[in-house]
Design an enzyme around this catalytic site. Structure first.
Site, mmCIF file in Angstrom:
data_model
loop_
_atom_site.group_PDB
_atom_site.id
_atom_site.type_symbol
_atom_site.label_atom_id
_atom_site.label_comp_id
_atom_site.label_asym_id
_atom_site.label_seq_id
_atom_site.Cartn_x
_atom_site.Cartn_y
_atom_site.Cartn_z
ATOM 1 N N GLY A 27 -3.926 -77.097 -2.015
ATOM 2 C CA GLY A 27 -2.528 -76.672 -1.932
ATOM 3 C C GLY A 27 -2.280 -75.402 -1.154
ATOM 4 O O GLY A 27 -1.294 -74.696 -1.398
ATOM 5 N N SER A 460 -42.962 -88.550 29.407
ATOM 6 C CA SER A 460 -44.402 -88.765 29.360
ATOM 7 C C SER A 460 -44.749 -89.971 30.221
ATOM 8 O O SER A 460 -44.067 -91.011 30.165
ATOM 9 C CB SER A 460 -44.840 -89.011 27.907
ATOM 10 O OG SER A 460 -46.218 -89.256 27.828
ATOM 11 N N SER A 532 -40.666 -80.881 28.663
ATOM 12 C CA SER A 532 -39.570 -79.917 28.477
ATOM 13 C C SER A 532 -38.224 -80.639 28.353
ATOM 14 O O SER A 532 -37.396 -80.581 29.258
ATOM 15 C CB SER A 532 -39.540 -78.892 29.619
ATOM 16 O OG SER A 532 -39.592 -79.504 30.886
#
Length: 624
Positions: A27, A460, A532
């Site tokens: 409220g 990778s 990275s």
């Protein structure tokens, strides 16, 4: 944390800034609307529009919904929740007020913190049917951390529990037990009904058991003197005003204290002292200025000062350090990662900042200190931080303006968190950079080459290491002095203690970046082959060296091709679920947005890609 505009306050009246906070649907907006209505601060045309809107949105049947008065956005009205901070200015015979209506939803905690950062007092609303909730505790903790010392506990919807004194007393006892450790100077509990106006501007006959003040009377009389004038002089330089060669002024707003023409001042960062020659305001020259005044200061001496510098009194200087401890309120879905480089805005200065350690996270329910490696949305923690350069500050409990900061994402420029400095870490001031007689340029000249970091990034098995090895062999054959840093090799030694969580990946690249920087200082061409995966860390390494010395090379191989090659069997293990946090599967890879060199490997042999890289290095003046 931006301040609201300064309203015109009637002569002889002081100004109270307060906010309403608490859990969703307690409220808050209704209370402000009712407060304005019962204080006869709503014009007839506003009241008519409010009545029409109440019927249209159908929130309370035929009754007026006072929440709509401050819920100004259509989205807020449709959802029945407050999203943004709504500021309202009003005045009574005794005092002027700025009230901030803040959101109750957990996802809008940052908006609530913004409202609290500018307030002198908090009204914490609690639904009498629900009692003290998690968000009640979180908002109270944030109010405490942000320096608020006065709280009104408004137990709302007391009408829906038949105005029972026992219910009110139980909630007050529960709240006081929690808040006793938060350091509030005063806690005033008041039973109210925002819907019907009980105990808001006049005493309710339905609560004869309540003997305390009504809300408006308390707000008009509570003493929350900020003592800004009594605090030491602090003037963050916002802008250097140099309209011509004969004038140099420093523009900004006094955040605390007073200053007079002729007073001595010190540039906090450099320690250089001088004195005030002129104080120039919009109205013209002034003999003095005080907290809250926007002025331009001219000085008697020609001192090196720029945006972000802090002027102070020589006898009461702020701390200056590049390391400090602070409470952090994290406001982003993006997790806080220790070791990751962010930007901090402290006063008018912006500087790189890194969390060097999370001392503990605070449990908002119990106040207990919990161990944490990262912070998520709405987490609150006590951390050690390091800045890219020494900054001037005061502890937050001494000066809210010079002891607060925000943390910003370096790429998106989004605000991620808010901080309140507790104290400087003395070891930061005891460590100084040791000058050496031989520098980077001398070492590079001896080697007859330009030092640089050649940063190969990609998934990778994308071919990074193969290409890097070929390039280094060609550079070595050409008489260049190089060093190759490979991700797997460093994890056998320097980074052997790190895993593959996001936090560990961030720390892995931070360490590699520092090593690569030292090698460029030695005059070397450093080839770095690392997945990275995060842009922020790659940009952090870029920021460690001079412009043009970081060459980002994106080895662009689709994940399907990397998985087909899979020379180490890693993709097969990731697919089988035996490797966790594997980039491309259950850990993200953020591709470079503007790499200096983009190697698309499909259809090309490694020898061709190495030749392409060497040609570009020659064009950049690094090799060839």
């Amino acid at each position: 944390m931006d301040d609201t505009d300064h309203p015109v306050v009637e002569s002889g009246k002081d100004l109270l800034r307060f906010l309403t906070c608490g859990s969703v649907d307690d409220g808050k907006s209704s209370l402000i609307g009712r407060l304005l209505h019962d204080s006869r601060l709503i014009f007839e045309d506003q009241l008519s529009a409010l009545a029409r809107d109440s019927v249209r949105h159908g929130t309370l049947g035929d009754q007026i919904d006072f929440a709509l008065l401050v819920d100004g956005l259509e989205a807020e009205r449709e959802q029945g929740i407050t999203i943004d901070v709504a500021y309202r200015f009003f005045t009574t015979a005794k005092r002027s007020f700025i009230v901030a209506d803040t959101p109750g939803h957990e996802q809008y905690t940052r908006n609530m913190a913004t409202g609290a950062s500018n307030a002198d007092l908090a009204i914490v609303l609690i639904d009498a049917r629900k009692g003290v909730l998690v968000q009640t505790r979180r908002h109270s903790l944030i109010c405490s951390l942000l320096g608020l010392r006065h709280v009104v506990v408004a137990v709302n919807k007391i009408d829906l529990v038949s105005y029972q004194a026992d219910t009110f007393d139980r909630i007050v006892v529960e709240y006081n037990a929690f808040a006793s450790r938060l350091g509030f100077s005063s806690i005033m509990p008041i039973p109210i009904s925002a819907r019907y106006g009980d105990n808001i501007t006049s005493r309710s006959e339905a609560t004869p058991w309540y003997r305390g003040p009504v809300l408006l009377d308390y707000l008009e009389t509570v003493d929350v003197e900020t003592e800004a004038l009594a605090k030491p002089f602090r003037f963050p330089v916002q802008w250097v005003n140099r309209p011509n060669a004969d004038f140099r002024g420093y523009a900004g707003t006094l955040v605390s204290g007073t200053i007079n023409t002729g007073d001595p001042v010190v540039v906090a960062g450099s320690g250089r002292t001088t004195s005030v020659k002129q104080l120039l305001a919009y109205e013209g020259p002034q003999t003095s200025a005080e907290a809250g005044d926007a002025v331009t200061i001219t000085l008697e001496d020609d001192v090196d000062i720029g945006r972000g510098d802090l002027l102070a009194g020589p006898a009461d200087r702020p701390e200056v350090s590049d390391q400090f401890a602070a409470h952090i309120i994290w406001m982003s879905d993006q997790k806080l990662m220790p070791g990751r480089s962010y930007l901090a805005r402290i006063g008018t200065r912006t500087t790189p900042i890194t969390v060097t350690g999370i001392k503990y996270r605070i449990d908002v329910n119990t106040g207990n200190h919990l161990a944490a490696n990262t912070l998520g949305l709405n987490d609150i923690a006590f951390c050690n931080l390091a800045t890219g350069a020494p900054v001037a500050f005061d502890p937050y409990d001494q000066n809210r303006k010079t002891g607060s900061f925000i943390m910003i994402d370096r790429l998106s420029n989004h605000t991620l968190g808010a901080g309140m400095i507790a104290f400087g870490l003395r070891r930061g001031t005891n460590i100084h950079w040791q000058a050496t007689l031989i520098g980077k340029s001398e070492r590079a000249t001896q080697k007859r080459q330009r030092p640089a970091i050649i940063w190969l990034t990609g998934l990778s098995a994308s071919g990074k290491s193969t290409i890097a090895n070929m390039v280094e062999r060609a550079l070595h054959a050409g008489g260049y002095h190089t060093m190759l840093l490979d991700g797997d090799n460093l994890r056998h030694g320097l980074n052997r203690d790190l895993g593959f969580t996001e936090a560990d990946r961030v720390e892995n690249i931070r360490r590699v970046g520092e090593v690569a920087k030292l090698m460029t200082d030695a005059g070397l061409i450093v080839l770095c082959s690392f997945i990275s995966p995060y842009r922020a860390e790659r940009e952090m390494v870029r920021g460690l060296v001079a412009d043009g010395e970081f060459i980002e090379v994106f080895v662009d191989t689709p994940i399907e091709e990397c998985a087909r090659r899979d020379p180490k069997g890693l993709y097969a293990k990731a697919k089988a679920g035996t490797i966790k946090n594997f980039t491309g599967f259950d850990a993200p890879y953020e591709i470079p947005q503007s790499p200096e060199i983009h190697l698309r490997t499909i259809g090309q042999q490694p020898e061709q890609l190495a030749e392409q890289l060497l040609r570009t290095l020659a064009e950049l003046g690094i090799a060839g």
